[in-house]
Structure formats: C-alpha cells, structure tokens
Design an enzyme around this catalytic site. Sequence first.
Site, PDB file in Angstrom:
ATOM      1  N   ARG A  96       0.862  -1.179   0.000  1.00 21.51           N
ATOM      2  CA  ARG A  96       0.000   0.000   0.000  1.00 21.51           C
ATOM      3  C   ARG A  96       0.897   1.228   0.000  1.00 21.51           C
ATOM      4  O   ARG A  96       1.807   1.330   0.816  1.00 21.51           O
ATOM      5  CB  ARG A  96      -0.923  -0.011   1.209  1.00 21.51           C
ATOM      6  CG  ARG A  96      -1.953   1.137   1.229  1.00 21.51           C
ATOM      7  CD  ARG A  96      -3.020   0.850   2.269  1.00 21.51           C
ATOM      8  NE  ARG A  96      -3.935   1.944   2.491  1.00 21.51           N
ATOM      9  CZ  ARG A  96      -4.996   2.227   1.746  1.00 21.51           C
ATOM     10  NH1 ARG A  96      -5.236   1.469   0.681  1.00 21.51           N
ATOM     11  NH2 ARG A  96      -5.801   3.228   2.019  1.00 21.51           N
ATOM     12  N   HIS A 114      13.143  -4.030  -1.838  1.00 23.35           N
ATOM     13  CA  HIS A 114      12.501  -4.079  -3.160  1.00 23.35           C
ATOM     14  C   HIS A 114      13.178  -5.149  -4.005  1.00 23.35           C
ATOM     15  O   HIS A 114      14.409  -5.242  -4.019  1.00 23.35           O
ATOM     16  CB  HIS A 114      12.627  -2.721  -3.848  1.00 23.35           C
ATOM     17  CG  HIS A 114      11.999  -2.690  -5.208  1.00 23.35           C
ATOM     18  ND1 HIS A 114      10.635  -2.618  -5.397  1.00 23.35           N
ATOM     19  CD2 HIS A 114      12.555  -2.728  -6.442  1.00 23.35           C
ATOM     20  CE1 HIS A 114      10.371  -2.617  -6.691  1.00 23.35           C
ATOM     21  NE2 HIS A 114      11.521  -2.685  -7.349  1.00 23.35           N
ATOM     22  N   GLU A 179      17.239 -12.089  -0.346  1.00 16.29           N
ATOM     23  CA  GLU A 179      16.548 -11.052   0.419  1.00 16.29           C
ATOM     24  C   GLU A 179      16.633 -11.334   1.912  1.00 16.29           C
ATOM     25  O   GLU A 179      16.847 -10.415   2.723  1.00 16.29           O
ATOM     26  CB  GLU A 179      15.088 -10.970  -0.009  1.00 16.29           C
ATOM     27  CG  GLU A 179      14.855 -10.442  -1.415  1.00 16.29           C
ATOM     28  CD  GLU A 179      13.383 -10.415  -1.772  1.00 16.29           C
ATOM     29  OE1 GLU A 179      12.554 -10.168  -0.874  1.00 16.29           O
ATOM     30  OE2 GLU A 179      13.048 -10.650  -2.955  1.00 16.29           O
TER      31      GLU A 179
END
Length: 237
Positions: A96, A114, A179
């Site tokens: 969001r 990201h 990640e």
Amino acid sequence: MSRSQRQRVAVMISGRGTNMGALIAAGMDPLYPGQVVAVISNRPDAPGLETARRYDIPAKAIDQKAYASREQHEAAVIAAIEECRPDVICLAGYMRLLSEDFVRRYEGRIINIHPSLLPLFPGLDTHRRALSAGMRIHGCTVHYVTDRMDEGPIIAQAAIGIEPGDTPQSLAERLLRAEHRLYPHALKLVLTGEVRIANGRAVLRTPARRRIGETDDPDLQVPPATPILVAPDARQN
C-alpha cells in the site's frame, strides 16, 4: 548487549511476511542491535500476522477496507506505530502506497526491501521485467523510504545470476533467499549508525566497496551463484 540497549523495530506487512521472519530470526541473537517489537498489516488475512504471534510479537491488523479514506487508515496505522515506539520501521511486502505526510513523519527511520537492483525496475512485476529485458543478473535492494516510490537512498544490494530457463517464479524463489540475508544486514547498518543519509545518498561510516561475491560478514556467506553487493554506490564521507 542487554535487551534494554537494543533498538525497537516495527515491521509492516501485507502478506506472508517472509522477510519479516528473517528480521525476527536476526533479532533472536542477543548480539543483534535490534529486535522486532510489533508487526502491523493492512490486511487482516495476512499470514505473517500469525507468524509474528507464534514468536510472541504483538501483531495488529488495521484493515484498509474498514476506513473511508487513506488518511483515516494512515491515522490508525500511525497510532499503532506510536504505541510501540519503534526506532526504525521496516516495510516487508507492505503493498500500500504511503502518503507524503506519513513518509515525512518518519523520515530517515523507515526502510524498505525491493525485489530489483534499483534504480532498475521500480514498482511491480520486477522478475518478469528483468527477464524480458534480457538481464544477466537480478537482485534486491534495501533503501530508505522517501516520498518518491522506490527512489530512496540505497543502503545495500544483493545480486543473483539469471539462469537459462528461469521463469518469473523460479527467479523470485531464488532471489527470496538473498533477500532474507540482505535485509537483516541492511537493518543492522541502520541500527548501528554505520549508514546515514547525507546529501540525498546513503553514506557508510567505513569503506564498504566489494567486488561481486566478496563479503566478510558471516551472515552473508552465500554460494558463488548468489553474489552479494554491499552498498555498492555508497560514498565514504
């Protein structure tokens, strides 16, 4: 390091929260400089909420659908954040967009991971876009959050090779392992003050240039197929 000396980390998620899990695991080491003290989701069905609760971490869903506007929803999120008093906020798959007011309120204290080597492929669908572009490497980036999407100062990056026959799904699955190594490392840089923002860039306190594949951090020991780049664009001040 005593529990009282460790910094407080709040994590915001929308789904499984696997990167959140990596941050929780890092914080279980008493020598790690921070610990996750709260998890907040904009979706009540986010599986990561239950993961956090299994570790006795307060986890709260603030359903965006229950509010008439983004401003009202963000006000509720801010109230939850202020209640847990975090030193740093980590976005871990929080799907969001945050308003400029929200980001500026926590400027310099909110970071995100990201799934691309920014500034390449900001936004969504990064794995398919990397394959379509004919990239030979792909990767992930931890960066400070600013009011421009995926354009904040880069803290650290990790890269993996793209293999023949890779699909967006196989690439995503392999990158996720990188990640999970990178995010705790980047958060540690922030918590310890090793990295800070200066003139719009993330600047390291000590030299951190590495050749691809090099690292002396045991948390970043990975197979040669998963080389690590630690803050490759940081400038020593």
